[in-house]
Scaffold this active site. Structure first.
Site, PDB file in Angstrom:
ATOM      1  N   ASP A 271      13.335  -1.434  19.765  1.00 50.21           N
ATOM      2  CA  ASP A 271      12.656  -1.481  18.474  1.00 50.21           C
ATOM      3  C   ASP A 271      12.207  -0.055  18.153  1.00 50.21           C
ATOM      4  OD1 ASP A 271      11.337  -2.327  16.172  1.00 50.21           O
ATOM      5  OD2 ASP A 271       9.522  -2.971  17.240  1.00 50.21           O
TER       6      ASP A 271
ATOM      7  N   CYS B 111      15.685  -5.779  15.832  1.00 50.50           N
ATOM      8  CA  CYS B 111      15.060  -6.539  14.737  1.00 50.50           C
ATOM      9  C   CYS B 111      15.263  -5.846  13.396  1.00 50.50           C
ATOM     10  CB  CYS B 111      13.585  -6.762  15.035  1.00 50.50           C
ATOM     11  SG  CYS B 111      12.608  -5.243  15.041  1.00 50.50           S
TER      12      CYS B 111
ATOM     13  N   GLN C  87      10.683 -13.324  14.238  1.00 52.15           N
ATOM     14  CA  GLN C  87      11.853 -12.520  14.600  1.00 52.15           C
ATOM     15  C   GLN C  87      12.537 -13.087  15.846  1.00 52.15           C
ATOM     16  OE1 GLN C  87      13.165  -9.555  13.038  1.00 52.15           O
ATOM     17  NE2 GLN C  87      14.833 -10.129  14.414  1.00 52.15           N
TER      18      GLN C  87
ATOM     19  N   ARG D 124      17.372 -14.659  10.351  1.00 57.88           N
ATOM     20  CA  ARG D 124      15.970 -14.767   9.939  1.00 57.88           C
ATOM     21  C   ARG D 124      15.835 -15.871   8.887  1.00 57.88           C
ATOM     22  NH1 ARG D 124      12.531 -10.459  10.394  1.00 57.88           N
ATOM     23  NH2 ARG D 124      11.069 -11.995   9.556  1.00 57.88           N
TER      24      ARG D 124
END
Ligand code: CP
Ligand code: NVA
Length: 306
Positions: free
Chosen positions: A223, A263, A132, A291
């Protein structure tokens, strides 16, 4: 042969080389050029947890490089019925050219890698999510934010926080982490980061104060408060993380035009407000797309180093 288990094992030069390679492959793809650098190779992808981005990016990436990817859910392979990791690793690595694994304990990944004859990639463990961070830094580079980079990470001291600590301390930028009390990053990761920072010149701060951490940040990130495997802690966590939502009020304290990265998956109304996510959707979804490109760079790099 190299595995990719954590950024801790990689130098600044290697991390940048992988990302540059990914950017080159991205440019080729946009120009319709497919070099098929991994023609006839196979990537086994073992998932013990759910995934959207990791699965789609590795599978698509391998195909675009001329190879083939196998999706192996632990529910469907004998690993899920108790076949030992070491046996699974020896079998799969005798047939495939590269293996990606998403699992719980980082020690499971390490054990798997120690028995593998081919490169093993960490597709996320409870401790680290290094692929990531390749995409995250690729996004920072593409958007021209690498100079005087000051990243604020607001939220849980989890696998993403640990991965940011490794990236910052290796590359030498400023990282301020703010977590609620009781959700701090692991001591061993922090102490590794502090020791790498002495060489790289990175500035690392950890506190419980989101406002202090975000002040003048050029990149803000967060996150989920409830990582995979922590679903039954939801009620307690939501209470404990009060005041840690990255919302418009908090974002106002960051530098003007600061990037917001996530992410994904994002939980609006918890770690991030809908407004912040939507007003930064340009970089958040570029980050997700990256990604694909960053991991193609990684797979080609690992293949070259065999
Ligand atoms: N960010 C990330 O790894 O997403 P997935 O869980 O969907 O793979
Ligand atoms: N910290 C999150 C990241 C998801 C990509 C988790 O481990 O579930």
């Amino acid at each position: 042969m190299r595995h990719f288990l954590t950024l801790k094992d990689y130098t600044k030069e290697e991390i940048l080389e992988i990302i540059e390679l990914g950017l080159k492959i991205k440019k080729d793809l946009k120009n319709g050029i497919y070099l098929e650098q991994l023609k006839n190779k196979t990537l086994a992808m073992i998932f013990e947890k759910s995934s959207t981005r990791t699965r789609v990016s590795f599978e698509t990436g391998m195909y675009q490089l001329g190879g083939h990817a196998l999706f192996l859910s632990s529910k469907d392979i004998q690993l899920g019925r108790g076949e030992p990791i070491k046996d699974t690793s020896r079998v799969i690595s005798s047939m495939c050219d590269m293996i990606m694994i998403r699992t719980f304990g980082h020690n499971r990944l390490e054990e798997f890698a120690s028995y593998s004859k081919v490169p093993v990639i960490n597709g996320l463990t409870d401790k680290y999510h290094p692929v990531q961070l390749l995409a995250d830094y690729m996004t920072i580079l593409e958007l021209g934010y690498e100079k005087d980079l000051k990243v604020a990470y607001i939220g849980d001291g989890n696998n993403m926080a640990h991965s940011w600590l490794m990236l910052a301390s290796k590359l030498g930028f400023e990282l301020r982490i703010a977590t609620p009390k009781g959700y701090e990053v692991s001591d061993d990761v922090l102490s590794d980061a502090i020791s790498f920072a002495q060489q790289s010149g990175a500035k690392i701060y950890a506190s419980h104060n989101p406002k202090e951490a975000i002040k003048d940040a050029t990149v803000v990130t967060t996150d989920t408060w409830i990582s995979m495997g922590q679903e039954n802690e939801k009620e307690k966590r939501v209470k404990d993380f009060e005041g840690f939502e990255v919302n418009e009020l908090l974002m106002c304290l960051a530098k003007e035009n600061a990037l917001f990265l996530h992410c994904l998956p994002a939980y609006r109304g918890y770690e991030v407000s809908d407004f912040v996510l939507e007003s930064h959707s340009k970089e958040v979804f570029l980050e997700a797309e990256n990604r694909l490109h960053a991991q193609k760079g990684l797979m080609v790099w690992l293949d070259k180093h065999r």
